[in-house]
Design an enzyme around this catalytic site. Structure first.
Site, mmCIF file in Angstrom:
data_model
loop_
_atom_site.group_PDB
_atom_site.id
_atom_site.type_symbol
_atom_site.label_atom_id
_atom_site.label_comp_id
_atom_site.label_asym_id
_atom_site.label_seq_id
_atom_site.Cartn_x
_atom_site.Cartn_y
_atom_site.Cartn_z
ATOM 1 N N THR A 107 0.863 -1.183 0.000
ATOM 2 C CA THR A 107 0.000 0.000 0.000
ATOM 3 C C THR A 107 0.895 1.227 0.000
ATOM 4 O OG1 THR A 107 -1.802 -1.120 1.154
ATOM 5 C CG2 THR A 107 -1.767 1.280 1.260
ATOM 6 N N LYS A 182 -7.523 1.624 -2.828
ATOM 7 C CA LYS A 182 -7.176 1.221 -1.469
ATOM 8 C C LYS A 182 -7.372 2.394 -0.501
ATOM 9 C CE LYS A 182 -5.552 -1.342 1.883
ATOM 10 N NZ LYS A 182 -4.268 -2.066 1.855
ATOM 11 N N LYS A 250 -0.371 5.112 8.402
ATOM 12 C CA LYS A 250 0.342 5.297 7.131
ATOM 13 C C LYS A 250 -0.657 5.402 5.982
ATOM 14 C CE LYS A 250 1.598 2.213 4.320
ATOM 15 N NZ LYS A 250 2.126 1.063 3.554
#
Length: 302
Positions: A107, A182, A250
């Site tokens: 990711t 995502k 994050k």
């Protein structure tokens, strides 16, 4: 006759963390020839011990892993890590042959995914950015959902390989769109998790039978994966598993940055990100995201 698309391949897996390790195991059991590389060699030793039935070659660096491979899969930490193992002087793209297939499950930002897509096109490498959802449990079970960005021919070539560990594979669009999707997923997930924690605290303060509350509301409009998988562990105040708050922060940071670049603001996601920062300050960075419950006071709770 064997379908050439599903025939065993020479696959290199770079990054053997909680997601990459199970992915490599599923690939090995699917009959692919494996090469492994991890910056911390101990991870490979641990993987070999846990999977003694799978023969692997251990690479010295990312370029060594990619050399001679048909497919390279990365699952590393962040943009800088990915840039190093793919575009660096000992990176994947220095040795992966034209026509080779590169799949990234990290990711990261849509920006780095688009950059890698351009570099791959120039080198005639088929490239897919395919971030995952399904958490560690999905990786272990081989039931991940993959959100794929890249050319149609690259995703088509990658699909037979990814089926070894994914239940749902969706081609979103061009390079970078997998990563953007995502971000959408993580904003939605963070909101559901935070709301679930608030609802849980209300049930506690009202001294309700938590099992009966779950039975009553889990079959209606409030039902969610988070409710089904975290309601009972929150009742036990057990958070030492699952998707770490460090990683969620994050991911939310990537989404907030992407939004700012588009002139958007996400006040709910920003607030949840701050609540998670508070949990980190309490020493809970490696706890599951449901530990946001710790940030909510227990007033009225016996």
């Amino acid at each position: 006759m064997t379908d050439p698309a599903s025939a065993p391949r020479r696959v290199a897996v770079i990054g053997l963390g909680v997601m990459g390790g199970p992915i490599a195991r599923h690939l090995g059991h699917a009959g692919h020839s494996l090469t492994l590389y991890n910056r911390t060699p101990k991870r490979i030793e641990q993987w070999r011990t846990a999977n003694p039935d799978i023969a692997v070659r251990e690479a010295n660096n990312a370029a060594d892993a990619a050399e001679g491979s048909d497919v390279v899969i990365t699952c590393v930490g962040n943009d800088d890590d990915l840039a190093e193992v793919v575009l660096g002087p000992q990176g994947v793209f220095t040795t992966l042959h034209p026509g080779g297939l590169f799949i990234d499950h990290t990711t990261v930002s849509a920006r780095i995914a688009r950059q890698i897509g351009v570099e791959a096109r120039d080198k005639e490498i088929r490239c897919v950015d395919a971030p995952m959802t399904g958490a560690q449990a999905g990786a272990e079970a081989g039931t991940l959902t993959l959100m794929c960005g890249g050319r149609a021919d690259a995703v088509e070539a990658a699909t037979p390989v990814m089926r070894a560990y994914a239940r749902r594979i969706v081609h979103i669009g061009k390079a970078g769109t997998g990563q953007a999707t995502k971000m959408v997923n993580q904003i939605a997930l963070a909101g559901v998790t935070a709301a679930l924690a608030e609802a849980f605290r209300l049930a506690q303060a009202e001294h309700l039978d938590l099992d009966k509350v779950y039975e009553a509301i889990s079959g209606g409009a409030a039902q969610s994966w988070q409710m089904d998988n975290r309601w009972h562990t929150m009742a036990q105040e057990r958070f030492d598993f699952g998707f770490a708050i460090d990683w969620m922060r994050k991911d939310l940071g990537l989404a907030l940055d992407e939004g700012r670049g588009l002139g958007l603001s996400f006040p709910v996601a920003a607030l949840i990100d701050q609540l998670y920062a508070d949990i980190q300050a309490m020493g809970g960075g490696r706890q599951d995201t449901s530990a946001i419950l710790r940030r909510l006071p227990k007033r009225g709770v016996r």
